[in-house]
Design a protein around this motif. Structure first.
Motif, short mmCIF file in Angstrom:
data_model
loop_
_atom_site.label_atom_id
_atom_site.label_comp_id
_atom_site.label_asym_id
_atom_site.label_seq_id
_atom_site.Cartn_x
_atom_site.Cartn_y
_atom_site.Cartn_z
N LEU A 40 1.03 -1.14 -0.25
CA LEU A 40 -0.19 -0.25 0.27
C LEU A 40 0.95 1.58 0.14
O LEU A 40 0.10 2.44 0.22
CB LEU A 40 -0.85 0.44 1.03
CG LEU A 40 -1.73 -1.48 1.08
CD1 LEU A 40 -2.67 -1.28 2.43
CD2 LEU A 40 -2.97 -1.40 0.27
N LEU A 114 -2.19 2.22 9.86
CA LEU A 114 -2.21 2.78 8.71
C LEU A 114 -2.52 4.23 8.46
O LEU A 114 -2.08 4.91 7.21
CB LEU A 114 -3.28 1.65 8.30
CG LEU A 114 -3.04 1.61 6.37
CD1 LEU A 114 -2.57 0.96 6.56
CD2 LEU A 114 -4.60 0.91 5.63
N ALA A 233 -9.26 -6.79 2.97
CA ALA A 233 -8.36 -5.67 3.56
C ALA A 233 -7.60 -6.85 4.36
O ALA A 233 -7.65 -8.26 3.84
CB ALA A 233 -8.35 -4.74 5.00
N SER A 267 -7.54 2.89 5.97
CA SER A 267 -7.84 3.17 4.87
C SER A 267 -9.19 4.59 4.14
O SER A 267 -8.90 5.66 3.73
CB SER A 267 -8.14 2.00 3.34
OG SER A 267 -7.29 0.83 3.73
N MET A 287 -13.00 3.58 -2.73
CA MET A 287 -12.50 2.97 -2.46
C MET A 287 -12.98 1.48 -3.12
O MET A 287 -11.91 0.73 -2.80
CB MET A 287 -12.94 2.56 -0.90
CG MET A 287 -12.24 3.68 0.12
SD MET A 287 -13.06 3.56 2.18
CE MET A 287 -12.18 1.54 1.81
N VAL A 308 -8.42 -3.12 -1.00
CA VAL A 308 -8.63 -1.77 -0.24
C VAL A 308 -6.83 -1.50 -0.96
O VAL A 308 -6.17 -1.93 -0.25
CB VAL A 308 -8.81 -1.02 1.29
CG1 VAL A 308 -10.11 -1.62 1.48
CG2 VAL A 308 -7.36 -1.68 1.71
N ARG A 309 -6.77 -0.04 -1.36
CA ARG A 309 -5.82 0.07 -2.15
C ARG A 309 -5.71 1.80 -1.95
O ARG A 309 -6.23 2.45 -3.20
CB ARG A 309 -5.33 -0.16 -3.74
CG ARG A 309 -5.16 -1.40 -4.14
CD ARG A 309 -3.30 -1.67 -2.87
NE ARG A 309 -2.27 -0.84 -3.45
CZ ARG A 309 -2.16 -1.39 -4.80
NH1 ARG A 309 -2.03 -2.12 -5.26
NH2 ARG A 309 -0.65 -0.28 -4.84
N PRO A 310 -6.10 2.07 -0.88
CA PRO A 310 -5.69 3.52 -0.73
C PRO A 310 -5.13 4.42 -1.11
O PRO A 310 -4.54 5.27 -1.82
CB PRO A 310 -6.08 3.98 1.20
CG PRO A 310 -4.66 2.74 1.07
CD PRO A 310 -5.53 1.37 0.25
#
Length: 401
Positions: A40, A114, A233, A267, A287, A308-310
């Motif tokens: 991430l 995070l 996640a 995230s 999201m 999830v890829r914030p």
């Protein structure tokens, strides 16, 4: 918290939050640098956002605010258990670990969360995740407390079959969260593939159910599948305190969908802190449309719309937030809420000529529209009589001339 309040909080908290974000390089695959930090691009994200200005309500077993990595991160909160003590009491350790995964600063060689700039609102509703739920009223009251306290995100890492019968009251809380622009995440459950039993709160409309994945991007074997899974996640090899909260850090092989829900919430906090004027709908939309998928399918029952890829939002600027008032999922459900989550504008009252007084000078001035459009040809009351009289007078004068 409204977008305006969030923007003000962001301004005040930015400097302090950036100071809490660890910047030193850590060895990969260790408790202070788990695998998902690289996937991430966490430290690169922290150059742009750390979750500052965002409050995440952790509704769980309480949060021990004395842990070095959580000192200064935890708000007062509330304890709704029998013999209530404090939201900062956690004899089970579960809620504390979830809070650390979200907002831990890494101080004292503790867990690095995070979103280390976010604040945690502890809401203690159970003493242990292994006990039966005796009264759903604690959960209902806890969610309402989180909403009333200005939480932006609700994170619940507990899924229980014994509260299925109480889905009604919990659904009402999900509705209230939607109305108040609160994003609601919950763990999908740890029953494994094929266990599609609907388990509140993750199975409720308005709640984003979170599944778990391994470091290779595959679904964790224990992660419950089903239509309630909206996103996934990391759930394996996540940092934890071994042998109690005062023990050393280790990597927990199976953090469960509990950890996944916490990391999905974190995230969202990162994305929202970078875009404080967005609504919950916009945060969730980006999201979902930036989530990582190994195939071209829109969603499945294992990882939902993807992992999830914030970082894609925060670092790369990807994702279209879209209409702030249109939810990306639960659209029909939210449209049917009474009162609605997004109230319709109040229509202007239609004047009743038989009841309203004659227009005053301001109304007459407004009749000459600024854009030069013609006036309505139907006039009522005295104005029509005057117009007819003036017209007749002009005609008589023209004939006389």
């Amino acid at each position: 918290m409204t977008p305006t309040r969030r923007a003000l909080a962001t301004t005040l908290a930015l400097t302090a939050a950036l100071a809490t974000a660890p910047t030193t390089a850590q060895a990969a695959g260790t408790p202070q640098h788990p695998w998902y930090f690289d996937t991430l691009r966490v430290e690169e994200m922290w150059e742009h956002a750390t979750g500052e200005g965002i409050t995440v309500a952790v509704i769980d077993t309480g949060v021990d605010a004395t842990l070095p990595e959580l000192q200064g991160q935890v708000l007062e909160g509330i304890d709704l258990t029998e013999g209530a003590e404090s939201g900062h009491v956690d004899t089970a350790g579960h809620g504390t670990h979830m809070a650390a995964l979200i907002a831990g600063t890494g101080e004292g060689n503790g867990i690095r969360g995070l979103a280390p700039g976010a604040k945690i609102l502890p809401v203690r509703v159970i003493n242990s995740i292994d006990i039966s739920i005796n009264s759903v009223s604690h959960w209902v009251e806890g969610i309402q407390y989180a909403i009333d306290s200005g939480a932006d995100i609700i994170s619940i890492s507990v899924t229980r079959e014994d509260i299925i019968g109480a889905a009604g009251p919990l659904s009402e809380m999900a509705e209230e969260a939607a109305r108040q622009n609160v994003l609601f995440f919950a763990s999908a459950g740890n029953k494994g593939e094929g266990a599609n039993t609907a388990q509140p709160p993750a199975s409720l409309d308005g709640v984003v159910g979170v599944g778990a994945v391994r470091s290779d991007g595959e679904r964790s074997s224990y992660s419950t599948s089903g239509a309630h899974v909206a996103i996934a996640a990391p759930g394996n090899d996540v940092p934890s305190h071994c042998d109690g909260l005062d023990g050393p850090l280790c990597l927990m092989e199976s953090g469960g969908t509990s950890a996944a829900a916490a990391l999905a919430s974190a995230s969202a906090a990162l994305i929202w802190s970078q875009n404080p004027d967005w609504t919950k709908n916009q945060v969730l939309r980006v999201m979902l449309n930036t989530a990582d998928r190994a195939d071209d399918q829109r969603r499945d029952d294992f990882t939902g719309y993807g992992i999830v890829r914030p970082d894609r939002v925060i670092v790369d600027g990807e994702g279209d937030p879209g209409d702030p008032d249109s939810p990306p999922i639960f659209r029909d459900w939210e449209a049917g809420l009474v009162p609605p989550a997004t109230p319709e504008p109040t229509p202007e009252a239609t004047p009743d000529d038989s009841a309203e007084p004659a227009p005053g000078p301001e109304a007459e001035a407004a009749a000459t529209s600024d854009d030069g459009s013609p006036l309505p040809w139907i006039l009522g009351g005295t104005a029509a009589v005057v117009l007819v009289a003036v017209t007749g007078w002009l005609l008589l004068r023209r004939r006389a001339d």
